[in-house]
Each structure stands twice: as C-alpha cells, then as structure tokens.
Design a protein around this motif. Structure first.
Motif, PDB file in Angstrom:
ATOM      1  N   ARG A 192     -19.181 -24.363 -50.419  1.00 43.78           N
ATOM      2  CA  ARG A 192     -19.118 -25.763 -50.856  1.00 43.78           C
ATOM      3  C   ARG A 192     -17.898 -26.446 -50.269  1.00 43.78           C
ATOM      4  O   ARG A 192     -16.787 -25.934 -50.364  1.00 43.78           O
ATOM      5  CB  ARG A 192     -19.070 -25.831 -52.384  1.00 43.78           C
TER       6      ARG A 192
ATOM      7  N   TYR B 267     -24.983 -27.176 -57.538  1.00 47.53           N
ATOM      8  CA  TYR B 267     -23.527 -27.241 -57.688  1.00 47.53           C
ATOM      9  C   TYR B 267     -23.046 -28.670 -57.392  1.00 47.53           C
ATOM     10  O   TYR B 267     -22.231 -29.219 -58.115  1.00 47.53           O
ATOM     11  CB  TYR B 267     -22.833 -26.279 -56.728  1.00 47.53           C
ATOM     12  N   ALA B 268     -23.546 -29.257 -56.315  1.00 48.76           N
ATOM     13  CA  ALA B 268     -23.116 -30.601 -55.917  1.00 48.76           C
ATOM     14  C   ALA B 268     -23.447 -31.641 -56.977  1.00 48.76           C
ATOM     15  O   ALA B 268     -22.690 -32.588 -57.180  1.00 48.76           O
ATOM     16  CB  ALA B 268     -23.761 -30.979 -54.578  1.00 48.76           C
TER      17      ALA B 268
ATOM     18  N   GLN C  29     -15.075 -20.587 -54.901  1.00 46.40           N
ATOM     19  CA  GLN C  29     -16.363 -20.510 -54.213  1.00 46.40           C
ATOM     20  C   GLN C  29     -17.260 -19.476 -54.898  1.00 46.40           C
ATOM     21  O   GLN C  29     -16.787 -18.471 -55.419  1.00 46.40           O
ATOM     22  CB  GLN C  29     -16.171 -20.115 -52.751  1.00 46.40           C
TER      23      GLN C  29
ATOM     24  N   GLU D  96     -27.025 -31.513 -46.767  1.00 50.78           N
ATOM     25  CA  GLU D  96     -26.586 -32.835 -47.205  1.00 50.78           C
ATOM     26  C   GLU D  96     -27.171 -33.153 -48.569  1.00 50.78           C
ATOM     27  O   GLU D  96     -28.169 -32.566 -48.983  1.00 50.78           O
ATOM     28  CB  GLU D  96     -26.957 -33.918 -46.193  1.00 50.78           C
ATOM     29  N   ASP D  97     -26.526 -34.063 -49.248  1.00 51.69           N
ATOM     30  CA  ASP D  97     -26.999 -34.517 -50.548  1.00 51.69           C
ATOM     31  C   ASP D  97     -28.467 -34.908 -50.424  1.00 51.69           C
ATOM     32  O   ASP D  97     -28.879 -35.500 -49.437  1.00 51.69           O
ATOM     33  CB  ASP D  97     -26.155 -35.716 -50.996  1.00 51.69           C
TER      34      ASP D  97
ATOM     35  N   TYR E 279     -22.600 -34.465 -46.421  1.00 49.47           N
ATOM     36  CA  TYR E 279     -22.829 -33.024 -46.480  1.00 49.47           C
ATOM     37  C   TYR E 279     -22.060 -32.438 -47.657  1.00 49.47           C
ATOM     38  O   TYR E 279     -20.917 -32.805 -47.903  1.00 49.47           O
ATOM     39  CB  TYR E 279     -22.382 -32.349 -45.181  1.00 49.47           C
ATOM     40  N   VAL E 280     -22.688 -31.516 -48.378  1.00 45.75           N
ATOM     41  CA  VAL E 280     -22.056 -30.916 -49.556  1.00 45.75           C
ATOM     42  C   VAL E 280     -21.598 -29.493 -49.291  1.00 45.75           C
ATOM     43  O   VAL E 280     -20.812 -28.936 -50.054  1.00 45.75           O
ATOM     44  CB  VAL E 280     -22.995 -30.946 -50.783  1.00 45.75           C
ATOM     45  N   GLY E 281     -22.085 -28.881 -48.217  1.00 46.01           N
ATOM     46  CA  GLY E 281     -21.681 -27.515 -47.914  1.00 46.01           C
ATOM     47  C   GLY E 281     -22.520 -26.899 -46.822  1.00 46.01           C
ATOM     48  O   GLY E 281     -23.248 -27.590 -46.110  1.00 46.01           O
TER      49      GLY E 281
ATOM     50  N   THR F  21     -19.141 -23.548 -62.231  1.00 42.23           N
ATOM     51  CA  THR F  21     -18.582 -22.653 -61.221  1.00 42.23           C
ATOM     52  C   THR F  21     -18.585 -21.238 -61.745  1.00 42.23           C
ATOM     53  O   THR F  21     -18.155 -20.964 -62.849  1.00 42.23           O
ATOM     54  CB  THR F  21     -17.140 -23.077 -60.866  1.00 42.23           C
TER      55      THR F  21
ATOM     56  N   LEU G  27     -26.901 -24.704 -53.913  1.00 40.06           N
ATOM     57  CA  LEU G  27     -25.824 -25.541 -53.395  1.00 40.06           C
ATOM     58  C   LEU G  27     -25.982 -26.978 -53.875  1.00 40.06           C
ATOM     59  O   LEU G  27     -25.018 -27.609 -54.317  1.00 40.06           O
ATOM     60  CB  LEU G  27     -25.788 -25.474 -51.868  1.00 40.06           C
ATOM     61  N   LEU G  28     -27.193 -27.492 -53.853  1.00 42.90           N
ATOM     62  CA  LEU G  28     -27.435 -28.853 -54.351  1.00 42.90           C
ATOM     63  C   LEU G  28     -27.217 -28.944 -55.859  1.00 42.90           C
ATOM     64  O   LEU G  28     -26.737 -29.967 -56.353  1.00 42.90           O
ATOM     65  CB  LEU G  28     -28.843 -29.312 -53.975  1.00 42.90           C
TER      66      LEU G  28
END
Length: 70
Positions: A35, A61-62, A43, A13-14, A20-22, A68, A58-59
């Motif tokens: 993601r 990227y979010a 992806q 989660e953020d 949730y981001v992924g 990308t 992942l965070l």
C-alpha cells in the motif's frame, strides 16, 4: 545494495478512477500487496492465491473496510 525488482507487479488504482493505491505483486507462488503511503511496519503480510484476490483486498484497505493487520 541492489533494489528488488518484480516482473509480475501491477499498479492498482482506486475503483472510482482515482489515484493509485498500491501494488499487487507475485512473490513465488503467492500474491502480496504493497500500500502506498503506509509505513513498512504497517504493511500487510497476507498472502493470496490469485492476483484478483490481492487486488480486492488492496481496494478494501484503501476504502478503510479492513483494519491494518500483520
């Protein structure tokens, strides 16, 4: 066609308690990210040594801190 299942998969989660981001999932000896809301062809194909490294990426990227890449 059966759907893939993952025993070592974690929702991320953020960091500010947002949605949730992924997902961070184990893929044999490495960790990969998925993601939410991103088409499959966009992806990341990156592999990470640890769950923590994958979660940090992942965070990033979010938050828009990483462009990308495939």
């Amino acid at each position: 066609m059966p759907r893939p299942t993952f025993r070592d998969a974690y929702l991320v989660e953020d960091s500010m308690g947002g949605p949730y981001v992924g997902v961070v999932r184990r893929d044999r000896a490495v960790w990969r990210i998925f993601r939410f809301g991103v088409p499959e062809q966009e992806q990341s194909r990156e592999a990470f040594a640890s769950r923590e490294e994958a979660g940090v990426r992942l965070l990033e990227y979010a938050a828009g801190l990483v462009a990308t890449s495939n």
